[in-house]
Design an enzyme around this catalytic site. Structure first.
Site, PDB file in Angstrom:
ATOM      1  CE  LYS A   6      -3.752  -2.229   2.560  1.00  0.00           C
ATOM      2  NZ  LYS A   6      -4.494  -2.236   3.835  1.00  0.00           N
ATOM      3  CB  ALA A  60      -1.244   0.771   8.684  1.00  0.00           C
ATOM      4  CG  ASP A  61      -3.308  -5.063   5.801  1.00  0.00           C
ATOM      5  OD1 ASP A  61      -4.251  -4.551   5.155  1.00  0.00           O
ATOM      6  OD2 ASP A  61      -3.274  -6.270   6.085  1.00  0.00           O
ATOM      7  CB  SER A  62      -5.184  -4.286  11.249  1.00  0.00           C
ATOM      8  OG  SER A  62      -4.551  -3.107  11.669  1.00  0.00           O
TER       9      SER A  62
END
Length: 187
Positions: A54, A70-72
């Site tokens: 991203k 960010a990625d959760s």
């Protein structure tokens, strides 16, 4: 920070967290394709990889900016739960989380012109109460879990399911704020 900061995410929760930190930034959502996790990837590796995909995509469109991606994900043992594909999937995920502890893992990537990318992950253990099938369906019918990793929002109605958090609360919301702010204080 001398360069503009860009959040490579459309997440309103990440936007709110950065605003709480008093950071001046612009939102430019990533258009990168998000591959499914590979069976050999740990939740931490996958979350960092997605954050980097991203951030790099947005950095390509905004080459003079510092870009935060960010990625959760929610991990039950080594199973990675992303966002539910439909209501039945959301109910299934809540069933997997019911009465047990899982990890919320957020991968972070900061792309800075002239510097190496900064990448890391933060994990938080979250324990859920037993969630009856009726309670899971009622929660899913609110629509709240449909765009959330693991099909729940700790800062929303699902707070009543959470009995314990061990680690960063803001990480569970979607961005490990203390760690992110620390990076920006260094640059």
């Amino acid at each position: 920070m001398k360069r503009p900061l860009i959040l490579a995410s459309a997440s309103p929760r990440r936007k709110e967290l950065l605003e709480l930190a008093g950071l001046d930034f612009k939102v430019v959502p990533s258009h990168a394709l998000e591959p499914l996790p590979d069976d050999s990837e740990s939740p931490e590796e996958y979350a960092v990889s997605m954050a980097r995909i991203k951030a790099v995509e947005v950095a390509g469109r905004c080459p003079d900016a510092v870009v935060l991606g960010a990625d959760s994900v929610v991990a039950v043992d080594m199973d990675i739960l992303g966002k539910p594909v439909d209501e039945a999937d959301a109910v299934r995920m809540l069933g997997m989380l019911s009465g047990r502890t899982h990890r919320v893992v957020t991968g972070v990537c900061v792309v800075m012109p002239g510097h190496e990318d900064r990448m890391f992950s933060v994990s938080t253990d979250v324990t859920m109460a037993d969630i009856s099938p009726e309670a899971a369906r009622a929660y899913v019918e609110t629509g709240e879990p449909m765009d959330k990793a693991g099909a729940y929002a700790v800062q929303g109605r699902a707070a009543c399911f959470v009995t314990r958090i061990n680690g960063s609360y803001t990480n569970v919301v979607g961005l490990p704020l203390a760690e992110v702010v620390s990076i920006f204080s260094e640059i």
